[in-house]
Design a protein around this motif. Structure first.
Motif, PDB file in Angstrom:
ATOM      1  N   TYR A  78       0.778  -1.220  -0.088  1.00  0.00           N
ATOM      2  CA  TYR A  78      -0.095  -0.005   0.066  1.00  0.00           C
ATOM      3  C   TYR A  78       0.723   1.229   0.106  1.00  0.00           C
ATOM      4  O   TYR A  78       0.612   2.071  -0.736  1.00  0.00           O
ATOM      5  CB  TYR A  78      -0.951  -0.106   1.235  1.00  0.00           C
ATOM      6  N   PRO A  79       1.887   1.288   0.915  1.00  0.00           N
ATOM      7  CA  PRO A  79       2.736   2.566   0.742  1.00  0.00           C
ATOM      8  C   PRO A  79       3.344   3.079  -0.558  1.00  0.00           C
ATOM      9  O   PRO A  79       3.392   4.090  -0.965  1.00  0.00           O
ATOM     10  CB  PRO A  79       3.788   2.636   1.868  1.00  0.00           C
ATOM     11  N   PHE A  80       3.408   1.901  -1.218  1.00  0.00           N
ATOM     12  CA  PHE A  80       4.063   2.194  -2.538  1.00  0.00           C
ATOM     13  C   PHE A  80       3.348   2.574  -3.527  1.00  0.00           C
ATOM     14  O   PHE A  80       3.382   3.798  -4.245  1.00  0.00           O
ATOM     15  CB  PHE A  80       4.836   0.882  -2.893  1.00  0.00           C
ATOM     16  N   TYR A  81       2.018   1.953  -3.644  1.00  0.00           N
ATOM     17  CA  TYR A  81       0.996   2.060  -4.662  1.00  0.00           C
ATOM     18  C   TYR A  81       0.209   3.514  -4.224  1.00  0.00           C
ATOM     19  O   TYR A  81      -0.465   4.204  -5.361  1.00  0.00           O
ATOM     20  CB  TYR A  81       0.146   0.997  -4.879  1.00  0.00           C
ATOM     21  N   SER A  82      -0.065   3.711  -3.123  1.00  0.00           N
ATOM     22  CA  SER A  82      -0.730   4.995  -2.613  1.00  0.00           C
ATOM     23  C   SER A  82      -0.062   6.516  -2.706  1.00  0.00           C
ATOM     24  O   SER A  82      -0.742   7.457  -2.525  1.00  0.00           O
ATOM     25  CB  SER A  82      -1.588   4.858  -1.301  1.00  0.00           C
ATOM     26  N   ALA A  83       1.399   6.425  -2.720  1.00  0.00           N
ATOM     27  CA  ALA A  83       2.236   7.458  -2.643  1.00  0.00           C
ATOM     28  C   ALA A  83       1.719   8.490  -3.635  1.00  0.00           C
ATOM     29  O   ALA A  83       1.624   9.848  -3.230  1.00  0.00           O
ATOM     30  CB  ALA A  83       3.583   7.134  -2.748  1.00  0.00           C
ATOM     31  N   PHE A  84       1.429   8.339  -4.862  1.00  0.00           N
ATOM     32  CA  PHE A  84       1.092   9.071  -5.898  1.00  0.00           C
ATOM     33  C   PHE A  84      -0.192   9.490  -6.152  1.00  0.00           C
ATOM     34  O   PHE A  84      -0.792   9.887  -7.043  1.00  0.00           O
ATOM     35  CB  PHE A  84       1.973   8.756  -7.252  1.00  0.00           C
ATOM     36  N   LEU A  85      -1.115   8.967  -5.394  1.00  0.00           N
ATOM     37  CA  LEU A  85      -2.508   9.106  -5.227  1.00  0.00           C
ATOM     38  C   LEU A  85      -3.231  10.339  -4.671  1.00  0.00           C
ATOM     39  O   LEU A  85      -2.344  10.582  -3.749  1.00  0.00           O
ATOM     40  CB  LEU A  85      -3.567   7.792  -4.634  1.00  0.00           C
ATOM     41  N   PRO A  86      -4.131  11.026  -4.927  1.00  0.00           N
ATOM     42  CA  PRO A  86      -4.798  11.992  -4.385  1.00  0.00           C
ATOM     43  C   PRO A  86      -5.314  11.380  -2.717  1.00  0.00           C
ATOM     44  O   PRO A  86      -5.486  10.260  -2.869  1.00  0.00           O
ATOM     45  CB  PRO A  86      -5.844  12.350  -5.023  1.00  0.00           C
ATOM     46  N   SER A  87      -5.303  12.201  -1.800  1.00  0.00           N
ATOM     47  CA  SER A  87      -5.688  11.694  -0.591  1.00  0.00           C
ATOM     48  C   SER A  87      -6.993  11.080  -0.382  1.00  0.00           C
ATOM     49  O   SER A  87      -6.905   9.836   0.207  1.00  0.00           O
ATOM     50  CB  SER A  87      -5.798  13.090   0.480  1.00  0.00           C
ATOM     51  N   GLU A  88      -7.900  11.553  -1.107  1.00  0.00           N
ATOM     52  CA  GLU A  88      -9.269  10.797  -0.949  1.00  0.00           C
ATOM     53  C   GLU A  88      -9.301   9.454  -1.548  1.00  0.00           C
ATOM     54  O   GLU A  88      -9.788   8.671  -1.310  1.00  0.00           O
ATOM     55  CB  GLU A  88     -10.318  11.757  -1.782  1.00  0.00           C
ATOM     56  N   HIS A  89      -8.357   9.238  -2.737  1.00  0.00           N
ATOM     57  CA  HIS A  89      -8.301   8.011  -3.264  1.00  0.00           C
ATOM     58  C   HIS A  89      -7.448   7.176  -2.488  1.00  0.00           C
ATOM     59  O   HIS A  89      -8.010   5.904  -2.208  1.00  0.00           O
ATOM     60  CB  HIS A  89      -7.772   8.259  -4.633  1.00  0.00           C
ATOM     61  N   ALA A  90      -6.462   7.507  -1.775  1.00  0.00           N
ATOM     62  CA  ALA A  90      -5.688   6.631  -1.076  1.00  0.00           C
ATOM     63  C   ALA A  90      -6.550   6.333   0.072  1.00  0.00           C
ATOM     64  O   ALA A  90      -6.318   4.972   0.655  1.00  0.00           O
ATOM     65  CB  ALA A  90      -4.234   7.561  -0.697  1.00  0.00           C
ATOM     66  N   THR A  91      -7.416   6.978   0.688  1.00  0.00           N
ATOM     67  CA  THR A  91      -8.272   6.772   1.958  1.00  0.00           C
ATOM     68  C   THR A  91      -9.076   5.549   1.408  1.00  0.00           C
ATOM     69  O   THR A  91      -9.400   4.717   2.542  1.00  0.00           O
ATOM     70  CB  THR A  91      -8.930   8.072   2.290  1.00  0.00           C
ATOM     71  N   LYS A  92      -9.726   5.804   0.368  1.00  0.00           N
ATOM     72  CA  LYS A  92     -10.700   4.796  -0.143  1.00  0.00           C
ATOM     73  C   LYS A  92     -10.084   3.377  -0.398  1.00  0.00           C
ATOM     74  O   LYS A  92     -10.875   2.200  -0.226  1.00  0.00           O
ATOM     75  CB  LYS A  92     -11.317   5.233  -1.381  1.00  0.00           C
ATOM     76  N   VAL A  93      -8.808   3.363  -0.802  1.00  0.00           N
ATOM     77  CA  VAL A  93      -8.218   2.017  -1.128  1.00  0.00           C
ATOM     78  C   VAL A  93      -7.883   1.449   0.341  1.00  0.00           C
ATOM     79  O   VAL A  93      -8.164   0.228   0.359  1.00  0.00           O
ATOM     80  CB  VAL A  93      -6.769   2.504  -1.931  1.00  0.00           C
ATOM     81  N   LEU A 210       9.781   5.073  -0.238  1.00  0.00           N
ATOM     82  CA  LEU A 210       8.356   4.987  -0.280  1.00  0.00           C
ATOM     83  C   LEU A 210       7.734   4.014   0.828  1.00  0.00           C
ATOM     84  O   LEU A 210       6.698   4.445   1.478  1.00  0.00           O
ATOM     85  CB  LEU A 210       7.749   4.770  -1.592  1.00  0.00           C
ATOM     86  N   LEU A 211       8.306   2.960   0.871  1.00  0.00           N
ATOM     87  CA  LEU A 211       7.825   1.942   1.655  1.00  0.00           C
ATOM     88  C   LEU A 211       8.086   2.156   3.222  1.00  0.00           C
ATOM     89  O   LEU A 211       7.034   1.834   4.234  1.00  0.00           O
ATOM     90  CB  LEU A 211       8.306   0.425   1.380  1.00  0.00           C
ATOM     91  N   ASN A 212       9.251   3.066   3.480  1.00  0.00           N
ATOM     92  CA  ASN A 212       9.398   3.366   4.815  1.00  0.00           C
ATOM     93  C   ASN A 212       9.352   4.542   5.340  1.00  0.00           C
ATOM     94  O   ASN A 212       9.326   4.860   6.397  1.00  0.00           O
ATOM     95  CB  ASN A 212      10.919   2.909   5.106  1.00  0.00           C
ATOM     96  N   ASN A 213       8.675   5.465   4.600  1.00  0.00           N
ATOM     97  CA  ASN A 213       8.369   6.880   4.948  1.00  0.00           C
ATOM     98  C   ASN A 213       7.030   7.143   4.392  1.00  0.00           C
ATOM     99  O   ASN A 213       6.679   7.001   3.209  1.00  0.00           O
ATOM    100  CB  ASN A 213       9.481   8.056   4.282  1.00  0.00           C
ATOM    101  N   LYS A 214       6.143   7.693   5.308  1.00  0.00           N
ATOM    102  CA  LYS A 214       4.797   8.007   5.189  1.00  0.00           C
ATOM    103  C   LYS A 214       4.773   9.254   4.374  1.00  0.00           C
ATOM    104  O   LYS A 214       5.217  10.302   4.847  1.00  0.00           O
ATOM    105  CB  LYS A 214       3.851   8.002   6.492  1.00  0.00           C
ATOM    106  N   MET A 215       4.490   9.261   3.181  1.00  0.00           N
ATOM    107  CA  MET A 215       4.451  10.394   2.255  1.00  0.00           C
ATOM    108  C   MET A 215       3.156  11.177   2.192  1.00  0.00           C
ATOM    109  O   MET A 215       2.146  10.427   2.311  1.00  0.00           O
ATOM    110  CB  MET A 215       4.917  10.284   1.094  1.00  0.00           C
ATOM    111  N   LYS A 216       2.975  12.580   2.258  1.00  0.00           N
ATOM    112  CA  LYS A 216       1.646  13.055   2.477  1.00  0.00           C
ATOM    113  C   LYS A 216       1.214  13.275   1.242  1.00  0.00           C
ATOM    114  O   LYS A 216       1.590  13.888   0.223  1.00  0.00           O
ATOM    115  CB  LYS A 216       1.625  14.719   3.132  1.00  0.00           C
ATOM    116  N   ASN A 217      -0.015  12.583   0.875  1.00  0.00           N
ATOM    117  CA  ASN A 217      -0.755  12.579  -0.436  1.00  0.00           C
ATOM    118  C   ASN A 217      -0.932  14.092  -1.104  1.00  0.00           C
ATOM    119  O   ASN A 217      -1.340  14.829  -0.265  1.00  0.00           O
ATOM    120  CB  ASN A 217      -1.914  11.720  -0.275  1.00  0.00           C
ATOM    121  N   LYS A 218      -0.888  14.125  -2.187  1.00  0.00           N
ATOM    122  CA  LYS A 218      -1.038  15.414  -3.037  1.00  0.00           C
ATOM    123  C   LYS A 218      -2.143  15.438  -3.781  1.00  0.00           C
ATOM    124  O   LYS A 218      -2.635  14.222  -4.094  1.00  0.00           O
ATOM    125  CB  LYS A 218       0.400  15.817  -3.676  1.00  0.00           C
ATOM    126  N   ARG A 219      -2.607  16.522  -4.410  1.00  0.00           N
ATOM    127  CA  ARG A 219      -3.849  16.522  -5.206  1.00  0.00           C
ATOM    128  C   ARG A 219      -3.230  16.078  -6.563  1.00  0.00           C
ATOM    129  O   ARG A 219      -2.059  15.887  -6.840  1.00  0.00           O
ATOM    130  CB  ARG A 219      -4.156  18.339  -5.274  1.00  0.00           C
TER     131      ARG A 219
END
Length: 635
Positions: A78-93, A210-219
């Motif tokens: 999840y941390p790898f695939y969700s890094a480049f998603l908008p916040s709302e999409h990452a939350t739904k995943v 990306l796996l070891n650092n929580k990145m803040k999702n962007k628009r």
């Protein structure tokens, strides 16, 4: 319900933890294990983005300290695939992974439409296998090794191998553990070139980050804006955001070999230009691997990409200096107001700087060093401070030149603004007198020059009585040019008459000329073959240009039979020249210590794409021959 739960190892997949539970539980059937874990026997075993996490939590032993967030963040992809998603999409995943809606995860994350697929088999590092068995007494599936695009083990800097366990197994409810039996190397040793190994390690390092650092999702448009700013800085886009598509694509393909992009399922061709889609198609989800490939090419770190807004600053940071030479803040950084436009003529950014003193100036960019900040291309408005100084100097009756010098402009600008401001000046009359005096001096000078140049031309005729007008010009071009521009009628009347060229060929001894030209042609061809640097094709024209006799060779070669015969034997056709360029490129690359990849040889030699296939066999022979000469070099 589970009576125990294996402690997850470092970077272990949740799938692998559940596989270890299955073995340790003593369950004979997969269904029994499924009921222990989920309370039902119909859940599919998923390696990368598993769902039904809440069911696992409900069936963990009493007193456990695990949370859905912990398992998803540390033991899934999840941390790898969700890094480049908008916040709302990452939350739904994430919500789908926790809940029972696993079927929608791949659509939400964009993997269903992606051309990048999961590996067919679980990957393993032979060195990790040895160390895990020694330190832990068992093996497990390392999370980072299973991500598409990871080719090497970061810890041991060695290639990853396919296990015998299929990621999409025959039994979709089965959790298969990593073992010595299914993690054997059944293929020949994998070896990557130094170039590919370096890039593979770089990509793996970014994935680990990306796996070891929580990145803040962007628009959704954040990354496109970041990339565009960097493209402007690197010269791949202009100030208005227009991208130089062909130049960008060529540079990207030069940076990454086609072979490396193919291994990452990201090669670019006519039918798959994912780079263009990522930059031009808004709200399109691109695979994280392709983002990582692009930011490495642009020279952006992952941390900066997410946490630092990249701004295109062709003129650096504010404040900028005021270039008003009469202001008390001259050259001091006081300007904060700037407009940036694209210069159609300069093909670059143009900055419009406005100072509070009214001084407005333009300069072209971008800046390359600190001193560029003090350059001035054009003044748009001098402002009230400058105009007041002009009025002051005029009232003090300074001369025109002194006024221009103090204001750091030319006299014409002083006159223009003095007239515009309605200033009373005294230098106009004196200027007219000076102009009259200057004209008189110039007229005298012309008369004197005319007499001198006429004498010099007549002396030339006496000194070289048989030379033509053209030949006399070559002897003293200065005298001829002056007379031609200022005394042409006299020059024509006092120059030799044109010689007739009719029936003149009998005076040329073509036999002697043939012998002489043959000798210098031999020397020229020898020099062209031994010249340092990129080869130049040996043709009649190139030899003639080198010797300064090109028209003679092109028009009268038939009258020089020996020279013609020698040149026919030694001039090159297009293919012969291309082969010689390939030979030169191979030698150059070997001396530079670079690997002899065909694409690198073609680029060094300057072989166009439409000729590469035709020359492929010849290039392969040259590489093979070179490797035979240097057997210690890895082929």
């Amino acid at each position: 319900m589970m009576t125990f739960f294996p402690v997850p190892y470092k970077d272990e997949l949740l799938y692998s933890v559940l596989a270890r539970y299955h073995i340790r539980s003593g369950n004979v059937s997969n269904k029994a294990t499924q009921k222990d874990i989920y309370g039902t026997d119909s859940i599919t075993a998923i390696m990368d983005l598993p769902s039904h996490i809440s069911r696992i939590m409900e069936n963990l032993p009493v007193g456990h300290h695990y949370t859905p967030e912990y398992l998803i963040t540390n033991h899934t992809l999840y941390p790898f695939y969700s890094a480049f998603l908008p916040s709302e999409h990452a939350t739904k995943v994430k919500e789908s992974m926790i809940g029972d809606k696993g079927g929608s995860i791949y659509n939400k994350i964009g993997l269903m439409a992606s051309s990048i697929k999961l590996y067919q088999y679980f990957k393993f590092c032979p060195q990790c296998v040895e160390e895990d068995l020694y330190n832990l007494g068992e093996l497990y599936w390392h999370r980072i090794h299973q991500i598409p695009g990871v080719l090497v083990c970061l810890e041991h800097k060695m290639p990853l191998y396919d296990s015998q366990v299929s990621i999409r197994g025959y039994n979709k409810h089965d959790y298969r553990l990593a073992t010595i039996e299914n993690c054997r190397i059944n293929t020949s040793d994998l070896q990557y070139s130094d170039n590919i190994m370096e890039k593979a390690i770089n990509i793996a390092e970014d994935i680990e980050f990306l796996l070891n650092n929580k990145m803040k999702n962007k628009r959704s448009d954040w990354f496109r804006v970041q990339y565009l700013s960097k493209l402007k800085e690197l010269g791949f886009a202009n100030v208005n955001g227009k991208i130089k598509q062909k130049e960008l694509l060529n540079s990207f393909l030069d940076f990454y070999e086609h072979g490396f992009l193919e291994k990452l399922q990201s090669d670019i061709g006519n039918n798959n230009n994912w780079l263009s889609d990522m930059l031009w198609r808004k709200n399109r989800t691109s695979h994280p691997i392709r983002h990582l490939l692009f930011i490495r090419f642009l020279g952006i770190s992952i941390s900066d990409l997410f946490n630092k807004k990249i701004e295109y600053k062709p003129f650096g940071d504010k404040p900028w200096p005021c270039l008003n030479p009469v202001a008390d803040h001259y050259l001091r950084p006081v300007i904060t107001d700037i407009e940036i436009e694209y210069g159609a003529e300069s093909k670059g950014p143009i900055g419009l700087f406005r100072c509070d003193c009214g001084y407005v100036y333009l300069r072209t960019g971008p800046d390359h060093e600190e001193k560029d900040r003090y350059k001035l291309t054009k003044v748009k408005n001098f402002g009230s401070v400058w105009e007041t100084k002009l009025e002051e100097l005029t009232n003090k009756r300074f001369s025109l030149r002194d006024t221009a010098r103090q204001l750091q402009v030319d006299p014409a600008t002083v006159k223009k603004y003095a007239k515009k401001l309605g200033l009373k000046t005294y230098w106009t009359k004196r200027g007219q007198e000076e102009k009259k005096r200057t004209n008189t001096i110039e007229q005298c000078s012309v008369i004197n020059n005319k007499e001198k140049n006429r004498r010099d031309w007549l002396n030339l005729r006496k000194q070289y009585p048989i030379k033509s007008k053209t030949e006399l010009r070559q002897v003293n071009n200065r005298v001829f040019t002056w007379l031609y521009r200022n005394d042409r009628d006299w020059l024509n009347q006092n120059s030799p008459r044109l010689k007739s060229t009719i029936h003149d060929s009998h005076r040329v001894n073509w036999g002697d000329r043939d012998e002489g030209i043959l000798e210098i042609v031999k020397v020229a061809i020898t020099e062209m073959l031994s010249i340092d640097g990129k080869p130049k094709r040996i043709t009649v024209s190139s030899i003639g240009s080198m010797l300064g006799i090109r028209p003679l060779l092109e028009k009268h070669l038939d009258k020089l039979p020996k020279t013609k015969e020698y040149m026919v034997e030694h001039t090159e056709g297009i293919r012969d020249f291309q082969v010689r360029r390939l030979q030169w490129a191979v030698q150059e690359l070997r001396e530079e210590g670079q690997d002899l990849s065909l694409w690198r040889i073609y680029r060094k030699a300057g072989i166009r794409e439409n000729f590469q296939k035709e020359l492929q066999e010849e290039a392969i022979k040259l590489v093979a021959k070179e490797n035979d000469l240097y057997p210690c070099v890895d082929k």
